[in-house]
Design a protein around this motif. Sequence first.
Motif, short mmCIF file in Angstrom:
data_model
loop_
_atom_site.label_atom_id
_atom_site.label_comp_id
_atom_site.label_asym_id
_atom_site.label_seq_id
_atom_site.Cartn_x
_atom_site.Cartn_y
_atom_site.Cartn_z
N LYS A 64 -20.87 46.57 56.90
CA LYS A 64 -20.98 46.47 55.44
C LYS A 64 -21.39 47.81 54.87
O LYS A 64 -22.38 48.41 55.33
CB LYS A 64 -21.99 45.41 55.04
CG LYS A 64 -22.10 45.21 53.54
CD LYS A 64 -23.11 44.13 53.18
CE LYS A 64 -23.18 43.94 51.66
NZ LYS A 64 -24.16 42.89 51.29
N ASP A 65 -20.62 48.28 53.90
CA ASP A 65 -20.92 49.53 53.20
C ASP A 65 -21.13 50.67 54.19
O ASP A 65 -20.20 51.10 54.85
CB ASP A 65 -22.13 49.34 52.29
CG ASP A 65 -21.90 48.29 51.22
OD1 ASP A 65 -20.73 48.13 50.80
OD2 ASP A 65 -22.86 47.63 50.79
N SER A 66 -22.38 51.13 54.34
CA SER A 66 -22.64 52.33 55.14
C SER A 66 -23.23 52.04 56.52
O SER A 66 -23.64 52.96 57.21
CB SER A 66 -23.60 53.25 54.38
OG SER A 66 -24.81 52.58 54.10
#
Length: 355
Positions: free
Chosen positions: A237-239
């Motif tokens: 997720k994301d980073s």
Amino acid sequence: MSKSNLFYLFCLFFLSGYITAIAQNDSLPIPKVRWEVYGDTYFAYDANDPPQQSVVHTLTHPAYHNQLSVSLAYLKASIAEESWRATLALATGTYMATNYASEPDWARYVLEANAGVRLAGRWWFDAGVFSSFLGFESPVSADNAVYSRSFIAEATPYYEAGVRLTFLPAERWQIIASFLNGWQRIADNNRDKALSAQIQYYPAQGLTLSYATFYGNEGVNATSLWWVHNPFVYYEKDSWSLLVEGLLATARSSQQKNEAWAVNITGNYYLTEKWSINARIEHFQDENEIFYTTATPNGFVNTSWTLGAAYSPVKQVKCRLECRPFYSKDEIYLKSNTTTSNQSVLISSGISWRF
């Protein structure tokens, strides 16, 4: 005629047949070939400074101590049409030298060589040499969060040869069943064949639940029936991303039943678009030496943690640096003065590029 000549003759025959078909039928589409070139160069230093060239004996990446080496370099061509697909990748490097050592000469440069057809709807049938779905990490360093390979990745096959049946029963499900020559084998070493399968479920965006298994006789002219289970949970997720992976193996012969197990937890976090840090902690319990031979009282019982960083100045290039200590129950690591130790520290750095 040698097997290598037969292999290349088959490729030439297939290509000439397709070109002839195009010439005779203007409506036959010319497939779009996707080309990929990859290279990975590394330097690794074992703090024990072992007299042999290899680093800790459980690793094939990095493979060599105190020398600049090419881990993997390949040229890949792939075609993906609506009703058929094909991939051919020829490679060299220390990864190929260590993992393909038991293969015949003609097969030692074949990273992938497979073709498949869509049977109907969501069903595919493929045959050839594939990347294995046992073990989360792949031979391609750029695709892995951590630069060096985990115990589970090194213990399980990186490639397999045989036929595959793939079924996509729904949007979030994938099922693969394989009929194979054996455990990481292109050329069979016995008369028996093996079975493997994988079920993957994607319950939410970024989340993958997977279970893979292998069942087959891995003895040479003897019965050593292996049953291996390899589940994992991966979330991205994301980073950041997180992997929790396990391994449970049973090797049964007429005399005894042996077991081994392992666990691997890996995390990766992007500090910026170009910089990321990663960490891994893992344990491998193989007292009866199913996967790793140590000739010590407790077999291979080992814990390791890894801390690394990656920098990508451009999307196609990735620079890596990591530190990885090992803690073994027995003294299995050779030192420069030919004594042994139950500990070792591996420092690795590498640059990979892909176009």
